[in-house]
Design an enzyme around this catalytic site. Structure first.
Site, short mmCIF file in Angstrom:
data_model
loop_
_atom_site.label_atom_id
_atom_site.label_comp_id
_atom_site.label_asym_id
_atom_site.label_seq_id
_atom_site.Cartn_x
_atom_site.Cartn_y
_atom_site.Cartn_z
N LYS A 34 40.77 2.28 -56.78
CA LYS A 34 41.28 1.15 -57.56
C LYS A 34 42.80 1.24 -57.63
CE LYS A 34 41.20 -0.61 -62.31
NZ LYS A 34 42.55 -0.15 -62.68
N HIS A 68 46.71 -2.34 -62.22
CA HIS A 68 46.39 -1.66 -63.49
C HIS A 68 46.71 -2.54 -64.69
CE1 HIS A 68 45.03 2.39 -64.76
NE2 HIS A 68 45.54 2.03 -65.93
N ARG A 85 50.14 -2.42 -66.46
CA ARG A 85 50.40 -1.42 -67.49
C ARG A 85 51.12 -0.17 -66.99
NH1 ARG A 85 47.98 -1.30 -72.07
NH2 ARG A 85 47.20 0.85 -71.97
N SER A 99 43.72 -10.27 -65.25
CA SER A 99 43.76 -11.45 -66.13
C SER A 99 42.53 -12.36 -66.02
CB SER A 99 45.04 -12.26 -65.88
OG SER A 99 46.15 -11.59 -66.42
N ARG A 115 39.99 -14.17 -67.71
CA ARG A 115 39.78 -14.59 -69.09
C ARG A 115 38.73 -15.70 -69.21
NH1 ARG A 115 42.15 -10.57 -69.02
NH2 ARG A 115 44.26 -10.11 -69.80
N ARG A 135 40.26 -6.71 -70.72
CA ARG A 135 40.58 -6.96 -72.12
C ARG A 135 39.51 -7.74 -72.89
NH1 ARG A 135 45.27 -6.55 -69.41
NH2 ARG A 135 46.93 -5.28 -70.32
#
Length: 337
Positions: free
Chosen positions: A211, A235, A238, A268, A270, A290
């Site tokens: 990854k 990542h 981050r 991202s 979402r 997230r």
């Protein structure tokens, strides 16, 4: 419990760590590492979000696609849709500590199982985080173990631990080579070369995953080493400020190497339409990060299932409204560039 309740709970419980902004664009949390944000000014996180949102889909409503097929197969498992939970750890210093790493690991393994998919468990400087993830795989079912790019002997030691609990696959998040959180614990990590990768691949019979790849050249190195799957990722923005996003390089990577190696992607995700965009660019599946944290903190295992089911339902609707019949063959023609 619905997605609104999950998010409201998570926002209340994550004060100071995540604001659950209307748009999860990396602005409010910029620089919060450890925490939920992007490195430095947060530009890499912001770019992930912006570049994916700039990619638009073309709506089509005159067709025969009334019941899109969403099932796929990854790592030998039949999944209800091509969405896998990304490897995330450090609930106390990254998420605020409302749930422990053991509770979070339990939530993602059980929640993904109930939603018809699988989860990846992660590694960090606190060795207990990796161990409790493995415990949950052993106790409740299927999962994949992703290990920080430590020295090879340390990685292989953790591979053996994953094999013992019946993990579906193992790998490294190579993009963690310079993570601040690892330095805080005095845990050495660093980049890998071709010989390193070959040693790791040959150390196990499980599918090996790398990854944190953003170039054709590095995917080709993975192919030469015998890697099973690469995950196109920075990542979550981050670890390196001002780097490019997955969506900017995915199509070229798939065109040049996609028939030689399994390609997944993150960055991202979402909404369900975000998954469809990545599939149209050639990925076989996506990792979800997230939103899963919100699910666990906002509703534990049920919250994780709610997040996954919401994304799945959104993907289904997006497929109908773009005339996409099957997740395993999404046409680039649905994209407007």
């Amino acid at each position: 419990m619905d997605i609104k309740e999950v998010k409201e709970n998570a926002k209340e419980r994550m004060k100071g760590f995540c604001n659950l902004c209307r748009e999860c664009d990396g602005v409010w949390c910029a620089g919060k590492v450890p925490g939920m944000g992007g490195a430095g000014t947060g530009n890499s996180f912001k770019r992930n979000y912006e570049k994916l949102k700039q990619l638009k889909v073309i709506m089509r409503t005159l067709h025969n696609v009334k019941n899109p097929q969403m099932e796929c197969e990854l790592f030998g498992e039949k999944l209800s849709f091509p969405g896998i939970i990304a490897p995330i750890t450090g609930t106390k210093f990254n998420m605020g500590g409302y749930v422990s790493d053991k509770e979070y690991s339990e939530d993602i393994i059980l929640g993904s199982k109930q939603a018809g998919t699988i989860a990846m468990i992660g590694d960090t400087g606190d060795e207990n985080c990796y161990k409790v993830g493995l415990e949950m795989i052993k106790k409740y079912g299927k999962g994949i173990a992703i290990i920080k790019p430590r020295e090879n002997k340390e990685i292989i030691k953790r591979i053996r631990m994953a094999e013992e609990v019946g993990a579906l696959g193992v790998g490294i998040d190579a993009d963690g080579a310079g993570l601040v959180t690892m330095k805080l614990f005095g845990q050495p990590v660093g980049p890998k070369n071709l010989d390193d990768l070959k040693e790791l691949v040959n150390s196990t019979k499980l599918p090996f995953i790398v990854k944190g790849i953003l170039t054709v050249e590095e995917v080709e190195l993975c192919i030469e080493a015998g890697v099973h799957t690469v995950i196109i990722s920075n990542h979550g923005g981050r670890c390196l400020n001002d780097t490019i996003s997955s969506v900017e390089v995915l199509e070229e990577i798939v065109e040049k190497t996609g028939n030689k190696i399994n390609i997944l992607v993150d960055g991202s995700v979402r909404e369900g339409v975000d998954i469809l965009k990545y599939l149209a660019l050639g990925a076989k599946g996506v990792l979800i990060g997230r939103p899963i944290i919100w699910g666990s903190i906002g509703g534990r295992e049920e919250g994780v299932k709610v997040v996954l089911d919401t994304l799945k339902n959104q993907l289904y609707q997006s497929m109908i409204l773009t005339g996409t019949e099957n997740v395993n063959s999404v046409s680039k023609k649905i994209l407007f560039k």
